[in-house]
Design a protein around this motif. Structure first.
Motif, PDB file in Angstrom:
ATOM      1  N   VAL A 133       0.831  -1.205   0.000  1.00  0.00           N
ATOM      2  CA  VAL A 133       0.000   0.000   0.000  1.00  0.00           C
ATOM      3  C   VAL A 133       0.863   1.252   0.000  1.00  0.00           C
ATOM      4  O   VAL A 133       0.724   2.094  -0.876  1.00  0.00           O
ATOM      5  CB  VAL A 133      -0.970   0.000   1.212  1.00  0.00           C
ATOM      6  N   PRO A 134       1.833   1.379   0.935  1.00  0.00           N
ATOM      7  CA  PRO A 134       2.672   2.581   0.895  1.00  0.00           C
ATOM      8  C   PRO A 134       3.285   2.795  -0.480  1.00  0.00           C
ATOM      9  O   PRO A 134       3.333   3.916  -0.968  1.00  0.00           O
ATOM     10  CB  PRO A 134       3.747   2.285   1.934  1.00  0.00           C
ATOM     11  N   VAL A 135       3.716   1.699  -1.099  1.00  0.00           N
ATOM     12  CA  VAL A 135       4.341   1.863  -2.415  1.00  0.00           C
ATOM     13  C   VAL A 135       3.309   2.385  -3.405  1.00  0.00           C
ATOM     14  O   VAL A 135       3.547   3.367  -4.113  1.00  0.00           O
ATOM     15  CB  VAL A 135       4.925   0.529  -2.907  1.00  0.00           C
ATOM     16  N   TYR A 136       2.121   1.769  -3.417  1.00  0.00           N
ATOM     17  CA  TYR A 136       1.073   2.264  -4.322  1.00  0.00           C
ATOM     18  C   TYR A 136       0.803   3.735  -4.052  1.00  0.00           C
ATOM     19  O   TYR A 136       0.602   4.526  -4.948  1.00  0.00           O
ATOM     20  CB  TYR A 136      -0.229   1.479  -4.115  1.00  0.00           C
ATOM     21  N   ARG A 148      11.332   0.332  -1.064  1.00  0.00           N
ATOM     22  CA  ARG A 148      10.722  -0.394  -2.177  1.00  0.00           C
ATOM     23  C   ARG A 148      11.303  -1.812  -2.253  1.00  0.00           C
ATOM     24  O   ARG A 148      10.584  -2.799  -2.352  1.00  0.00           O
ATOM     25  CB  ARG A 148      11.039   0.363  -3.454  1.00  0.00           C
ATOM     26  N   VAL A 149      12.624  -1.879  -2.129  1.00  0.00           N
ATOM     27  CA  VAL A 149      13.290  -3.182  -2.260  1.00  0.00           C
ATOM     28  C   VAL A 149      12.912  -4.076  -1.077  1.00  0.00           C
ATOM     29  O   VAL A 149      12.496  -5.221  -1.251  1.00  0.00           O
ATOM     30  CB  VAL A 149      14.824  -2.987  -2.306  1.00  0.00           C
ATOM     31  N   LEU A 150      13.003  -3.499   0.098  1.00  0.00           N
ATOM     32  CA  LEU A 150      12.648  -4.279   1.287  1.00  0.00           C
ATOM     33  C   LEU A 150      11.246  -4.846   1.129  1.00  0.00           C
ATOM     34  O   LEU A 150      11.007  -6.049   1.247  1.00  0.00           O
ATOM     35  CB  LEU A 150      12.701  -3.381   2.520  1.00  0.00           C
ATOM     36  N   ALA A 184      14.732  -6.608 -10.343  1.00  0.00           N
ATOM     37  CA  ALA A 184      15.058  -5.465 -11.197  1.00  0.00           C
ATOM     38  C   ALA A 184      14.670  -4.149 -10.522  1.00  0.00           C
ATOM     39  O   ALA A 184      14.640  -3.110 -11.173  1.00  0.00           O
ATOM     40  CB  ALA A 184      14.333  -5.625 -12.530  1.00  0.00           C
ATOM     41  N   HIS A 185      14.306  -4.212  -9.202  1.00  0.00           N
ATOM     42  CA  HIS A 185      13.904  -2.990  -8.479  1.00  0.00           C
ATOM     43  C   HIS A 185      12.756  -2.276  -9.159  1.00  0.00           C
ATOM     44  O   HIS A 185      12.690  -1.051  -9.136  1.00  0.00           O
ATOM     45  CB  HIS A 185      15.094  -2.031  -8.355  1.00  0.00           C
ATOM     46  N   VAL A 241      17.936 -13.442   2.903  1.00  0.00           N
ATOM     47  CA  VAL A 241      19.361 -13.100   2.824  1.00  0.00           C
ATOM     48  C   VAL A 241      19.597 -12.197   1.618  1.00  0.00           C
ATOM     49  O   VAL A 241      20.125 -11.085   1.728  1.00  0.00           O
ATOM     50  CB  VAL A 241      20.219 -14.383   2.712  1.00  0.00           C
ATOM     51  N   GLY A 242      19.118 -12.661   0.455  1.00  0.00           N
ATOM     52  CA  GLY A 242      19.288 -11.861  -0.758  1.00  0.00           C
ATOM     53  C   GLY A 242      18.798 -10.442  -0.542  1.00  0.00           C
ATOM     54  O   GLY A 242      19.490  -9.465  -0.828  1.00  0.00           O
ATOM     55  N   GLY A 243      17.590 -10.344   0.038  1.00  0.00           N
ATOM     56  CA  GLY A 243      17.011  -9.027   0.265  1.00  0.00           C
ATOM     57  C   GLY A 243      17.919  -8.173   1.122  1.00  0.00           C
ATOM     58  O   GLY A 243      18.287  -7.055   0.750  1.00  0.00           O
TER      59      GLY A 243
END
Lengths: 840, 717, 62
Positions: free
Chosen positions: A188-191, A203-205, A261-262, B509-511
């Motif tokens: 939701v935060p990302v949206y 975003r990645v997390l 790919a982030h 781990v990757g993350g």
């Protein structure tokens, strides 16, 4: 205003039995009341008005002695060590809060009893006890003595215990719900563009965490989809699970690459949500009726043990251990477990349940008796000639109809639809991919997966389960219970209906009782109110089916009876309000020297009765004076005429009866010329008849009640078992129908066709959504957000439509949603308790 | 005697103790609320005493009602029902009483410290650090007691209510600890560990979930126990109640964060917001319907039994509040409702309706049970019901009207594009009559509560208290082995499980490997070069601002709406708050926003305005703060304050606090005195007012108002 | 915005704790019977003592 028993709520005969100013209908009830009071269980009576059940006969501990037979004991106990044992018993009498409370405080009644846990829906109690202080038999006897007679038949010992399946489903759903909620928490935060504000790492997390949480959902929660997709591929059959599995795989793969790919957190929220919805749909469809057992064989009808006569005396022995040549003793109402030869006593065997013959048969000594017959009247002795499993009745279950398993849903509406659907989707995906290959090769793969993703037929897969689930619930409210959801589809396809006669169309209850006065002819010089009261009071004391029917039909406030006596095969006599009343067979009345002076036959012999029409009848004598007789015939159930007429207009009808042709004319009139009527059919004949119809390409529904219909019920596309009460035994079938609801059969069929229509419409709706999604995807514009909106939206629409539409048409077709009249089912004897349960 | 079963006693004393506390604190908390409400239309009601001035007693009211009234009510219900549901006495009588006295002690200390101005200023978490620790200790004791009871329970099945209790215990513990991270600088004062936007995020994550898990879940548990008992029929669908719980746990938890984000919501995502909100409503309404449907077929009972009446209203109020909550979080609504009294009305629908009425219902049922008698007067209870209901209406309806009025007037533009009501005062004067009505409503509600107190007192008198209830049950052990044993590998089916676990590990781990480097690059919160830490004098002033609870009425957050930028100036940037420990955005505007107050008025104006607001702005409802003019400024504690601030990350140079700070302070103070002279006001430089003026004049002056499009950068509730 | 990390971790750990308890609940057969428990809570142990002296009418809510 009749005084009712403080314990069981049945009308009391005067105030013969009373304690602390509370009236009781019989000594049995009074005893229980006293027992409970003494043990500080008086609260029982505060939890519900007259919560008890009538204690018919005082229990003899010996009757349950056989439970202590090692074999039986070992069969019944869930768990046992030297100082503790646990048993689960079926107690059909359980009906309200008070019952639960009493049974769970059982330890107050006997120091040997420990924890007891009631399962209300299954009408079961799991009781832990100390075998060294109370034997299983004694425990059963104790339960019976307070009105909770354990139901002990061979089937009970093989009753299926709750399987792990349900647990697994709860787990799968829970896991999916957890992942769905918490992935939302991050996507939701990302949206909402919060990540702009949190820095790139967020975003990645979010992406990685989503992937991690989605994984167990994909592997465990969705495992069934993978399995059945794989299976159907191996079978070369495209079931709906194939595109689903494809979709799931595509979504997870896509998400994985996007995270790598982030490019945002991927589609994990849609993925988990989708799986969650699918699972919920499945569970919703599996409406289980725990109290009902849909596949029982004759064993369920047989007692766990019978009394065997040995030189040493009488012992009760489990029927599994009966040997040919054993001497058995059958008392009134007991069932003959194996084919046998009559040795002593006069036998009136009621075969109606096993053969469909309406009338009890009088058997001469030495004659051959068939398993399943029920002795009426006095005590008889028989000698078994074959082991139980080889009896003529048991033979029926060797028929291959019982071996082939059905309920594979390969040709269900859904799967028939999905074949085309799947081909279409894959085709589309490929087409889109190829198209992009030539325009923008980079887009080809994404688009391909995108198509598979949006085409994942979530809503489609929900349409049928939701509709069927709702339909099952609607029908259950009418006391019509389906074995599983597929039955609805099969109901919708029925074109031929085969009906059994005895016990299905006809019934042996009060309605069939007519009084014929000695003056000859019905309705002349009818019984006076007092007379009715006298006769009724007397009849109440006998357990003979005729007496019970008569008592019911008279329905009077009982008066105390003195000097009651029952002469087996003869009749009953007793003194009510200073009058000597006799009720029984003509012959017996004559023997008793009943005199009659009345115009129609001056010489005053009861033989006048011979002018009475056919059908069994019971003579009445008051103060030795011939008063007339009751004619008892198996009346048609109410509204059967209307039902047959309505069904006849739409379906091929047939009547199968094990009974003789006595009533052929009557039923021909009822069914009209076109219908097939067959009498004197054996169970095997019935099965065969159905099979022939099916070879003629017909979709057959069999409606029956007895073991004699078991074969036909199994063979038919839909087998409907008609039961007098929901607790009662019913042969293996797809549908269990409360007898009172029989007239609704036509509506039920109409409703099932309506349901099928709803499913199809559901397909159309979800197809529209898929189309919308596909056009987006094929254009290569699919964003996680689009999925996150489209997926729940489509599912929600289908849900609203399927449930709403089905419920609505249900309400329309069955004008009123509550069962016709009241029924004899214990489930409905006590309204409040049951309302609560149906709520659940 | 039956050796298979154990005889034991339920502890009723602890239940009675909590019940009484509930009633007492209920009356106290509501009365304080009334006092605060009165000051909103009659400011002098504070008798010019700092201790009972609105800014200080508002937090007292909220804390008293939430933690004292509802808290004790919750304990009452839990201690009664838990024992009976588990067929076991509480795990430890000592812990029970420790819980009771500890909790009362905390409440008393709150009642002392808050009026004295010791507050963290974070809503529903105003209590200072020593009390925070005490709360943690007592709560842990409660948790141990609860779980201990569960362990020695004699009933295999854990009734759904118990699950709701567990949810409360666990979640509140986490929320409280995370939100109470603070750096003490004196025995009773501290600064929040988090600054500005971060502090806001934590605070409202706490704020939302505190409402969800302190005011909602425990009371749902109570509903699932006491409603069936009262109606004497089982809950409509037990299966639904189980689903209700787990749906709440799995789907509802993420409501907290989203709750803060909506004002940052891009317009295109509003539909999505709606969708999510709907999903939030589902579980709550499932619960409400389950409650109401339990009574189907028993409405005749409801007519006679006041306890059921209360219950019905409570459950309905719950439904209304949970419907309104998500609605409020939709941008278009929120932009109107936020900072207005609408929020207050929303809160009170829940507090008065759901919590209040359910507590009353429970008490009316409990006392006859505890005292083995009948309710002294059903008639009186009915009066209570109708009076309180009336009071609730008189409270909520006007406040809704007030809220909407405020919202609309603040946003009202003339056709020439100017604010219709540029002077904030106009908008407040408009709603003062509503405040009067609200006070009336509150009075009625309290009156009802007093009726109940008397009724229950007479009930207790008429009966015989049963300190312990004897009960019998077989121990759980004797039921061994529990039905349905499964091997764990059976549960997740061997290989798939193994595979899953491995892959999860791999993925995590990757993350982490990926995230750490990014996380190390400095955070991209738009820090603004021109934003500097507060000067010593301003720090002192800020602490006074907090002490007097100015944020009860004044926000410090200008939202990116034209109506606000027109009125207050440039919208707030998250970068402006990086030195704010704690953040002071506030959630309510009874007065204008102060984020850009600096330099708006001369120092002299502020001086007079504090002395008597009505002298500078006629009709203002702000109380007088004349004591600020006389009280001397406590500069001795300055080093401690600055040290603490440095510890939490404000870049004061080392050793600054020892000498230079005091000099700077004196210098700035004398400058203020100079300015005051020009304003023809004479004041000594060592008075609190000086520091406060210095702080107010600093507000929002760090960045030059630069015309910029208004992208939504700030987050706040 | 490191703080949101704390928030997410806190929320998640709570959620995971509940997931585990959920799995425990299902496996230990808590939800085998989803009907009787609702009935079971209705009777009061409290009533026992005076029930010995016969069933005197009690207040509607016992």
């Amino acid at each position: 205003m009749v005084t009712v028993c403080f314990h069981c709520g049945e009308p009391c005969a005067g105030d013969a039995f009373a304690q602390d100013g509370k009236p009781f209908c019989c000594l049995g009830c009074q005893t229980v009341f006293h027992l409970l009071q003494e043990n500080g269980l008086g609260q029982f009576y505060e939890l519900n008005a007259a919560p008890g059940t009538r204690i018919r006969a005082t229990t003899v501990a010996a009757r349950y002695a056989f439970l202590d037979d090692p074999v039986v004991r070992e069969k019944l106990l869930d768990y046992a060590d030297d100082q503790r044992a646990r048993v689960t018993l079926r107690l059909p009498a359980i009906h309200c809060v008070a019952c639960v409370w009493l049974l769970e405080n059982l330890f107050k009644l006997h120091p040997g009893i420990g924890r007891s846990v009631v399962n209300f829906t299954r009408r079961e109690a799991t009781i832990t006890f100390a075998p060294d202080r109370i034997k299983l038999g004694e425990l059963a006897a104790l339960l019976a003595s307070i009105g909770y007679e354990p139901e002990l038949t061979c089937a009970e010992t093989e009753a299926p215990r709750p399987s792990l399946v349900r647990k697994k489903q709860w787990l799968q759903i829970g896991l999916a719900a957890f992942a769905f909620g918490n992935i939302m928490l991050m996507s939701v935060p990302v949206y909402l563009g919060l990540d702009r504000f949190n820095g790139p790492w967020f975003r990645v997390l979010a992406g990685w965490l989503s992937l991690a949480m989605a994984l167990p959902v994909v592997t465990y929660s969705a495992s069934d989809f993978w399995r059945s997709a794989w299976w159907s591929l191996r079978q070369r059959r495209l079931t709906l699970d194939v595109p689903i599995a494809l979709g799931l795989a595509a979504i997870y793969g896509q998400s994985f690459f996007e995270v790598l790919a982030h490019r945002g957190p991927g589609y994990c929220d849609s993925l988990t949500g989708l799986i969650l919805f699918l699972l919920c749909g499945r569970v919703f469809q599996q409406k289980t009726h725990e109290r009902l057992i849909f596949d029982r064989d004759y064993k369920g009808f047989f007692p766990l043990a019978v009394i065997r006569k040995t030189p040493a005396g009488e012992e009760s022995v489990p029927i599994s251990r009966l040997q040919p040549g054993d001497r058995l003793v059958l008392r009134h109402g007991e069932l003959l477990p194996a084919d046998a030869k009559l040795v002593g006593g006069d036998a009136w065997l009621d075969y109606s349940f096993v053969t469909g013959e309406a009338e009890p048969v009088r058997c001469a000594p030495g004659s051959h008796l068939y398993a399943g017959g029920r002795q009426i009247g006095g005590r008889i002795e028989v000698e078994t000639v074959r082991p139980v499993v080889q009896s003529r009745l048991a033979a029926l279950w060797d028929n291959e109809a019982f071996r082939k398993r059905r309920d594979d849903d390969l040709d269900s509406l859904t799967n028939r639809y999905s074949r085309r659907f799947t081909k279409l989707v894959i085709g589309l995906a490929l087409a889109a991919a190829v198209f992009w290959l030539f325009h923008d090769a980079a887009k080809a793969l994404p688009v391909f997966t995108a198509v598979l993703i949006v085409a994942c037929p979530c809503a489609l897969a929900l349409a049928a389960p939701l509709t069927h689930g709702t339909a099952q619930r609607v029908l259950a409210r009418l006391n019509l219970f389906l074995k599983n959801a597929r039955v609805i589809e099969r109901l919708a396809q029925v074109d031929t209906i085969v009906l059994d006669k005895t016990g299905t169309l006809t019934t042996a209850d009060a309605s069939g009782v007519a009084f014929i006065s000695a003056e000859g002819g019905v309705r002349k010089a009818d019984l006076s109110v007092e007379e009715r009261q006298w006769i009724g009071s007397l009849a109440r004391h006998s357990t003979h089916p005729n007496s019970i029917r008569i008592a019911k039909s008279l329905a009077v406030a009982p008066r105390p009876v003195s000097g009651f006596q029952e002469i087996s095969g003869g009749g009953i006599a007793g003194e009510v309000a200073g009058h000597e009343i006799r009720l029984g067979s003509m012959a017996w009345l004559e023997k008793c020297g009943v005199s009659g002076r009345n115009r129609s036959n001056p010489e005053g012999s009861p033989s006048a009765a011979t002018t009475l029409p056919v059908g069994s009848h019971t003579g009445i004598a008051i103060d030795g004076v011939w008063r007339g007789g009751f004619q008892l015939e198996n009346a048609l159930r109410p509204e059967v005429e209307k039902l047959v007429a309505r069904l006849g207009s739409r379906f091929e009808l047939a009547l199968l009866s094990g009974d003789n042709e006595r009533e052929a004319a009557r039923f021909r009139a009822l069914f009209g010329e076109r219908a097939t009527l067959r009498f004197n059919r054996s169970p095997a004949d019935k099965l065969e008849f159905i099979r022939e119809l099916q070879h003629g390409g017909r979709r057959v529904m069999m409606v029956g009640d007895g073991l004699n219909d078991a074969g036909a019920l199994r063979q038919a596309d839909v087998g409907v078992a008609v039961v007098e009460s929901l607790g009662a035994f019913s042969p293996a079938s797809d549908v269990i129908l409360d007898a009172l609801q029989l007239p609704r059969l036509a509506e039920v069929l109409a409703f099932s066709r309506q349901a099928a229509r709803v499913v199809r419409l559901g397909f159309v709706i979800s197809a529209l959504y898929n189309l919308a999604g596909l056009s987006i995807a094929a254009a290569g514009l699919l964003a996680p957000m689009v999925c996150a909106v489209l997926m729940p939206l489509s599912s929600a629409t289908v849900l609203a439509f399927a449930c709403g539409m089905t419920a609505w048409s249900g309400r329309r077709i069955f004008a009123l949603s509550k069962p016709l009249g009241a029924s004899t089912s214990p489930a409905r004897l006590r309204e409040p308790a049951v309302k609560w349960i149906e709520g659940a | 005697m039956n050796t298979n079963v154990e005889t034991f006693k339920y502890d009723n004393r602890i239940v009675r103790a909590f019940a009484m506390a509930t009633i007492v604190w209920g009356v106290v908390g509501m009365s304080v609320g009334l006092l605060a409400a009165v000051q909103l239309f009659f400011p002098d009601a504070n008798l010019n005493l700092p201790f009972i001035t609105f800014g200080r007693i508002r937090p007292l009211h909220t804390n008293a009602v939430i933690f004292a009234f509802v808290g004790n009510g919750m304990f009452t219900g839990i201690y009664y029902s838990l024992q009976r549901l588990c067929k076991a006495r509480m795990f430890s009588d000592f812990l029970s009483w420790f819980n009771f006295w500890g909790w009362q002690l905390i409440i008393v200390s709150a009642a002392l410290t808050l009026p004295l101005g010791f507050t963290t200023s974070k809503e529903y978490a105003e209590l200072e650090w020593p009390i925070d620790i005490a709360i943690t200790v007592v709560w842990v004791a409660f948790a141990v007691n609860l779980f201990g009871t569960l362990v020695k329970r004699r009933e295999q099945h854990m009734y759904v209510a118990i699950w709701f209790y567990i949810a409360t215990v666990v979640t509140i513990a986490v929320l409280h600890i995370v939100n109470s991270m603070e750096m003490p600088w004196s025995a009773l004062k501290s600064y929040s560990m988090y600054a500005g936007v971060q502090d806001a995020l934590v605070q409202w994550w706490y704020g939302h979930n505190a409402v969800a898990f302190f005011l909602t879940t425990p009371y749902l548990g109570l509903m699932y126990y006491f409603l069936p008992k009262a109606a004497n029929r089982p809950v409509f669908s037990y299966r639904l109640s189980i689903i209700h719980f787990w749906a709440l746990i799995f789907l509802y938890i993420w409501a907290g964060p989203h709750h803060l984000l909506y004002t940052a919501l891009p317009d295109w995502a509003q539909s999505l917001g709606m969708l999510f909100s709907l999903m939030l409503i589902a579980p709550s309404w499932g619960g409400m319907l389950n409650g109401l449907l339990t009574l189907r077929g028993a409405w005749d009972k409801v007519r006679q039994d006041p306890m059921l009446k209360f219950m019905v209203v409570a459950v309905t109020a719950y439904g209304m509040a949970t419907l309104e909550g998500p609605a409020l979080s939709i941008k278009s609504v929120n932009s109107l409702s936020h900072y207005t009294d609408w929020t207050i009305a929303h809160a009170h629908t829940g507090a008065l309706g759901w919590n209040g009425f359910l507590t009353f219902s429970m008490l009316y049922w409990l006392f006859p049970q505890l005292y083995r008698t009948k309710l002294w007067s059903v008639k009186l209870a009915n009066y209570h019901f109708w009076i309180s209901l009336l009071g609730m209406m008189f409270y909520i309806v006007p406040i809704y009207v007030a809220g909407v009025t405020e919202g609309l007037m603040w946003k009202q533009f003339t056709k020439d594009g100017f604010l219709q009501y540029p002077n904030f005062l106009e908008t407040i004067v408009q709603v003062v009559p509503m405040f009067r009505l609200r006070a009336l409503g509150g009075t009625l509600y309290i009156l009802g509560t007093l009726l109940m107190a008397y009724n229950l007192y007479r009930t207790a008198k008429s009966g015989q208290f049963e300190p312990e209830t004897v009960a019998q049950a077989a121990p759980l052990a004797s039921h061994a082995p529990a039905s349905g044993k499964i091997k764990f590998h059976r549960l997740l089916e061997g290989k798939p499980l193994f595979f899953t676990v491995l892959s999860i590990v791999a993925i995590l781990v990757g993350g982490i490997v990926e995230i750490i480097p990014m996380y190390l690059i400095k955070e991209n919160v738009p820090t603004i070069a021109s934003v500097k830490p507060y000067t010593p004098l301003e720090v002192m002033g800020r602490d006074i601002y907090i002490r007097e609870g100015c944020l009860g009425c004044h926000s410090q957050m200008i939202r990116p709406f034209r109506s606000e930028t027109e009125r207050y100036g440039e919208y707030s940037k998250s970068g402006e708050y990086v030195y704010d420990h704690p953040f002071l955005w506030a959630s309510e505007r009874k007065g204008p926003d102060l984020a850009r107050e600096g330099g708006r008025y001369p120092d002299g104006w502020h001086f007079n305005h504090m002395d008597d607001p009505r002298s500078t702005s006629p009709g203002s409802i702000m109380p007088r703060y004349s004591w600020l003019l006389t009280q001397p400024l406590d500069t001795n504690s300055l080093p401690a304050r600055l040290k603490a601030l440095r510890k939490v990350g404000v870049p004061y140079p080392d050793g600054y606090e020892n000498g230079p700070a005091q000099k700077d302070l004196a210098a700035q103070a004398s400058r203020v005195v100079q300015n005051l002279k020009q304003g023809a006001v004479t004041a000594e430089s060592d008075r609190e007012i000086i520091a406060l003026i210095a702080y107010l004049q600093r507000l929002g002056t760090d960045i030059k108002p630069a015309p910029a499009p208004a992208p939504a950068t700030s987050t706040f509730e | 915005m490191s703080v949101i990390l704390i928030l997410i971790l806190a929320s998640l750990s709570v959620a995971v704790a509940f997931l585990i308890s959920f799995i425990w609940a299902v496996r230990s057969g808590q939800y085998e019977d989803t009907c009787t428990p609702a009935l079971r809570i209705l009777p009061d142990d409290a009533a026992e003592k005076n029930s010995a002296s016969g069933s005197k009418p009690k207040s509607s809510n016992s």
